[in-house]
Scaffold this active site. Sequence first.
Site, PDB file in Angstrom:
ATOM      1  N   THR A  16      11.108   1.576  -4.472  1.00 38.39           N
ATOM      2  CA  THR A  16       9.860   0.863  -4.224  1.00 38.39           C
ATOM      3  C   THR A  16       8.707   1.604  -4.901  1.00 38.39           C
ATOM      4  O   THR A  16       8.820   2.800  -5.211  1.00 38.39           O
ATOM      5  CB  THR A  16       9.599   0.732  -2.702  1.00 38.39           C
ATOM      6  OG1 THR A  16       8.520  -0.167  -2.489  1.00 38.39           O
ATOM      7  CG2 THR A  16       9.282   2.075  -2.081  1.00 38.39           C
ATOM      8  N   GLU A  17       7.639   0.902  -5.186  1.00 40.09           N
ATOM      9  CA  GLU A  17       6.448   1.487  -5.802  1.00 40.09           C
ATOM     10  C   GLU A  17       6.737   2.162  -7.151  1.00 40.09           C
ATOM     11  O   GLU A  17       6.260   3.261  -7.428  1.00 40.09           O
ATOM     12  CB  GLU A  17       5.791   2.503  -4.850  1.00 40.09           C
ATOM     13  CG  GLU A  17       5.352   1.922  -3.520  1.00 40.09           C
ATOM     14  CD  GLU A  17       4.254   0.877  -3.664  1.00 40.09           C
ATOM     15  OE1 GLU A  17       3.462   0.970  -4.616  1.00 40.09           O
ATOM     16  OE2 GLU A  17       4.199  -0.034  -2.808  1.00 40.09           O
ATOM     17  N   LYS A  20       7.274  -2.566 -10.482  1.00 38.51           N
ATOM     18  CA  LYS A  20       7.922  -3.848 -10.763  1.00 38.51           C
ATOM     19  C   LYS A  20       6.905  -4.940 -11.055  1.00 38.51           C
ATOM     20  O   LYS A  20       7.072  -5.724 -11.990  1.00 38.51           O
ATOM     21  CB  LYS A  20       8.810  -4.275  -9.588  1.00 38.51           C
ATOM     22  CG  LYS A  20      10.027  -3.427  -9.335  1.00 38.51           C
ATOM     23  CD  LYS A  20      10.931  -4.030  -8.271  1.00 38.51           C
ATOM     24  CE  LYS A  20      10.240  -4.284  -6.962  1.00 38.51           C
ATOM     25  NZ  LYS A  20       9.729  -3.043  -6.317  1.00 38.51           N
ATOM     26  N   THR A  21       5.854  -4.995 -10.235  1.00 36.34           N
ATOM     27  CA  THR A  21       4.862  -6.048 -10.429  1.00 36.34           C
ATOM     28  C   THR A  21       4.112  -5.851 -11.737  1.00 36.34           C
ATOM     29  O   THR A  21       3.810  -6.823 -12.444  1.00 36.34           O
ATOM     30  CB  THR A  21       3.871  -6.078  -9.250  1.00 36.34           C
ATOM     31  OG1 THR A  21       4.598  -6.232  -8.034  1.00 36.34           O
ATOM     32  CG2 THR A  21       2.897  -7.236  -9.394  1.00 36.34           C
ATOM     33  N   LYS A  42       8.103 -14.425  -6.302  1.00 38.46           N
ATOM     34  CA  LYS A  42       8.363 -13.235  -5.493  1.00 38.46           C
ATOM     35  C   LYS A  42       8.865 -13.768  -4.164  1.00 38.46           C
ATOM     36  O   LYS A  42       8.062 -14.074  -3.260  1.00 38.46           O
ATOM     37  CB  LYS A  42       7.103 -12.389  -5.321  1.00 38.46           C
ATOM     38  CG  LYS A  42       7.391 -11.038  -4.656  1.00 38.46           C
ATOM     39  CD  LYS A  42       6.200 -10.119  -4.705  1.00 38.46           C
ATOM     40  CE  LYS A  42       6.506  -8.801  -3.988  1.00 38.46           C
ATOM     41  NZ  LYS A  42       7.515  -7.982  -4.696  1.00 38.46           N
ATOM     42  N   SER A  46       6.578  -8.192   1.611  1.00 39.96           N
ATOM     43  CA  SER A  46       6.086  -7.512   2.806  1.00 39.96           C
ATOM     44  C   SER A  46       4.709  -6.937   2.503  1.00 39.96           C
ATOM     45  O   SER A  46       4.405  -6.604   1.365  1.00 39.96           O
ATOM     46  CB  SER A  46       7.044  -6.379   3.191  1.00 39.96           C
ATOM     47  OG  SER A  46       8.334  -6.873   3.462  1.00 39.96           O
ATOM     48  N   ASP A  59       0.631  -8.526  -4.834  1.00 38.50           N
ATOM     49  CA  ASP A  59       1.536  -8.588  -5.987  1.00 38.50           C
ATOM     50  C   ASP A  59       1.800 -10.036  -6.392  1.00 38.50           C
ATOM     51  O   ASP A  59       1.784 -10.380  -7.576  1.00 38.50           O
ATOM     52  CB  ASP A  59       2.865  -7.891  -5.670  1.00 38.50           C
ATOM     53  CG  ASP A  59       2.703  -6.386  -5.491  1.00 38.50           C
ATOM     54  OD1 ASP A  59       1.668  -5.843  -5.913  1.00 38.50           O
ATOM     55  OD2 ASP A  59       3.615  -5.759  -4.927  1.00 38.50           O
ATOM     56  N   GLU A 121      10.582 -11.501  -9.157  1.00 40.69           N
ATOM     57  CA  GLU A 121      10.438 -10.092  -8.793  1.00 40.69           C
ATOM     58  C   GLU A 121      11.080  -9.814  -7.450  1.00 40.69           C
ATOM     59  O   GLU A 121      10.829 -10.510  -6.465  1.00 40.69           O
ATOM     60  CB  GLU A 121       8.958  -9.697  -8.735  1.00 40.69           C
ATOM     61  CG  GLU A 121       8.771  -8.208  -8.454  1.00 40.69           C
ATOM     62  CD  GLU A 121       7.352  -7.829  -8.127  1.00 40.69           C
ATOM     63  OE1 GLU A 121       7.159  -6.801  -7.444  1.00 40.69           O
ATOM     64  OE2 GLU A 121       6.419  -8.561  -8.531  1.00 40.69           O
TER      65      GLU A 121
END
Length: 234
Positions: A16-17, A20-21, A42, A46, A59, A121
């Site tokens: 995560t982080e 990707k976006t 997407k 969350s 995002d 995504e």
Amino acid sequence: MEKARPRAFFVTGTDTEVGKTRVAASLLAAARNAGLSTAALKPVASGCDMHEAGLRNEDALLLAQYCTLPLSYEQINPVALRQAIAPHLAAASEGRTLQLDRLVGFARGVLMQRADVTVVEGAGGWRVPLNSREFLSGLPAALNMPVILVVGLKLGCINHAILTAEAILRDGLPLAGWVANHLSADMPAAHDNLATLLDVLPAPCLGELPWAPAESPDDCASQLDLGQLLATSV
């Protein structure tokens, strides 16, 4: 660029982080700049904030800016969850259960729009649970969708990238390419880590995005090789 037949790609990350976006939106920007129609999805987000129109995820809102087709927010992000935690936990906190077949249905609805380039995504890394039996990786598997891997350049990224690539291929999906995304300005041995990734990952590198938090997807678009992606994917 010569007009391509409709293509769809699933963007996942080593964690995560990891950007990707940033990569997904930059690919959409590159496609739009090339005169191609674009759409994005997407499926699960969350960490959504309440707006006048309902729950919104930053995002998903960014992806929406780079869609040329007139998609509603609910088409782009059909499952919006409040808490910024693992999707299955965020859903459980709201008394909801995530189901793979519903997400596949949402995705098919967007894919039916037949944009030249559609980017889907993921959430977190590759093997993110939806419930006790299903994982988000089942979505691209159900749709036989080529995968783009975003590698966040940080300590441990080589191991994470290799394991994720192995999992994608073991699931029977093509790894269309990967993108190196710098997560800091001073990663030790960044060049050597990148050289190792270029040597060991079984897919072409589509670009390297420098540490530049203020850069927009429009700025990053020229640093991604959209032509190679569209030429080599099935």
